[in-house]
Design a protein around this motif. Structure first.
Motif, PDB file in Angstrom:
ATOM      1  N   PRO A 243       0.798  -1.223   0.000  1.00  0.00           N
ATOM      2  CA  PRO A 243       0.000   0.000   0.000  1.00  0.00           C
ATOM      3  C   PRO A 243       0.835   1.280   0.000  1.00  0.00           C
ATOM      4  N   THR A 246       4.215   2.363  -4.175  1.00  0.00           N
ATOM      5  CA  THR A 246       3.458   2.350  -5.406  1.00  0.00           C
ATOM      6  C   THR A 246       4.033   3.303  -6.429  1.00  0.00           C
ATOM      7  N   HIS A 251      -1.139   6.358  -1.694  1.00  0.00           N
ATOM      8  CA  HIS A 251      -1.227   5.190  -0.819  1.00  0.00           C
ATOM      9  C   HIS A 251      -2.410   4.299  -1.151  1.00  0.00           C
ATOM     10  N   TRP A 252      -3.420   4.822  -1.878  1.00  0.00           N
ATOM     11  CA  TRP A 252      -4.655   4.071  -2.080  1.00  0.00           C
ATOM     12  C   TRP A 252      -4.733   3.380  -3.434  1.00  0.00           C
ATOM     13  N   VAL A 253      -3.720   3.545  -4.279  1.00  0.00           N
ATOM     14  CA  VAL A 253      -3.757   2.921  -5.594  1.00  0.00           C
ATOM     15  C   VAL A 253      -2.353   2.515  -6.013  1.00  0.00           C
ATOM     16  N   PHE A 300      -6.331  -1.530  -5.986  1.00  0.00           N
ATOM     17  CA  PHE A 300      -6.827  -0.725  -4.874  1.00  0.00           C
ATOM     18  C   PHE A 300      -6.675  -1.521  -3.575  1.00  0.00           C
ATOM     19  N   GLY A 302      -6.929  -0.863  -0.526  1.00  0.00           N
ATOM     20  CA  GLY A 302      -7.892  -0.632   0.537  1.00  0.00           C
ATOM     21  C   GLY A 302      -9.155  -1.444   0.419  1.00  0.00           C
ATOM     22  N   THR A 303      -9.374  -2.102  -0.716  1.00  0.00           N
ATOM     23  CA  THR A 303     -10.582  -2.913  -0.909  1.00  0.00           C
ATOM     24  C   THR A 303     -10.395  -4.355  -0.449  1.00  0.00           C
ATOM     25  N   PRO A 310      -7.494  -7.502  -3.058  1.00  0.00           N
ATOM     26  CA  PRO A 310      -7.884  -6.191  -3.578  1.00  0.00           C
ATOM     27  C   PRO A 310      -8.557  -6.276  -4.941  1.00  0.00           C
TER      28      PRO A 310
END
Length: 344
Positions: A243, A246, A251-253, A300, A302-303, A310
């Protein structure tokens, strides 16, 4: 619109993903291809495919004998089984003007395919080459249901009714087998900045069947972090970035970019030439066909949940050269591709 209708079909397929999950599965994903986004609404015009990948080796005795024999010929006998991919899908081809009811002898024939496909992937011990064996079976003509699918979407979204499906390539059982080898090119691979790397791989593919027969050569360039030496063709891009590590600097993708080129010698194409010895519409094909592609995969992190890994999305743009004589050379045909899926 045809594009919106296809997207709804894609989203419907995605609802099946949680139900089809099993412990040995690695990914479920659905792909939608359409040329409307680039305002080239003609020729190869729409496709929807749902796929599931599994690490479990479920090959039966006959399939195992066939794949082992193919690997002996292709030099992958010592490769380890990586995963199996199961796919179902539908695709359709139309001429440039779908409002004409009469036969258009100098434009691409109407054609559709409803198919099931299975792929077996084998990774070499040094992880620098990947062999993919594919078997596909489907039906063309009215049995493909391409005509009612397109007419339904056009009716729902108040688009012009397709008029020429009476002139489509006829019903047949369509079969295709193919073998592909992807190999890393270390001399053209290396670090770009920090952990960001560029990996180059070349590939060849041979396909034979009454659907298509061709030979292809190509290369791909992948830019990302913590990449394998070689990965399957998109949407099989692998990006094991954490996370906070990248290429997108967010941080989210997580991001992976793939650029590709491929050239093919087409010995036979049912979608252009029709069924042999039958009274099908057809045009004279170009034997040499090329395409350029660019793809971006977004993961992603976070999913992620306890039930699955993810979710990811992948966008691709594919520009193809003219496939038949009479195709407008000054009007490039560009197809967009959207893949949505989840890793396990």
């Amino acid at each position: 619109m045809r594009a919106i209708g296809s997207l709804l079909t894609l989203l419907g397929l995605l609802l099946l993903l949680p139900a089809m999950r099993c412990q040995a599965q690695t990914a479920n994903f659905a792909t939608w291809e359409n040329d409307t986004w680039f305002k080239t609404d003609r020729y190869y015009t729409n496709a929807v495919q749902f796929s599931a990948r599994s690490r479990e080796d479920t090959r039966g005795e006959e399939v195992r004998r066939w794949t082992n024999g193919a690997c002996r010929l292709l030099g992958c006998s010592d490769a380890r089984f990586l995963f199996t991919q199961h796919s179902i899908g539908q695709l359709m081809y139309t001429p440039a003007d779908i409002t004409l009811r009469t036969h258009q002898p100098f434009d691409r024939p109407w054609a559709g395919l409803l198919y099931a496909e299975r792929q077996w992937l084998f990774l070499a011990p040094d992880e620098a080459s990947l062999t993919t064996l594919t078997a596909q079976a489907g039906v063309t003509g009215r049995l493909s249901l391409a005509e009612p699918a397109q007419k339904m979407f056009h009716h729902l979204f108040d688009r012009p009714t397709p008029q020429g499906w009476d002139h489509q390539v006829g019903n047949t059982l369509a079969l295709l087998v193919s073998a592909e080898r992807r190999a890393a090119w270390p001399m053209l691979s290396g670090a770009l900045a920090g952990d960001l790397r560029l990996h180059t791989a070349g590939h060849w593919r041979l396909a034979a069947g009454n659907l298509m027969s061709y030979a292809a050569l190509g290369l791909s360039v992948t830019i990302g972090k913590h990449l394998p030496l070689v990965a399957p063709a998109p949407p099989g891009i692998v990006n094991r970035v954490g996370p906070l590590d990248t290429a997108c600097r967010l941080h989210w993708v997580q991001c992976t970019l793939v650029l590709g080129a491929e050239g093919r010698f087409m010995a036979y194409n049912l979608f252009l030439q029709g069924r042999p010895w039958r009274d099908d519409p057809g045009v004279a094909p170009h034997r040499w066909v090329g395409e350029l592609s660019a793809g971006l995969r977004l993961d992603f992190p976070g999913t992620r949940s306890r039930a699955h890994g993810p979710w990811f999305a992948q966008l691709r743009a594919i520009r193809r050269s003219a496939e038949f004589r009479g195709q407008a050379e000054d009007r490039p045909h560009i197809v967009s591709s959207l893949t949505l899926g989840v890793d396990f």
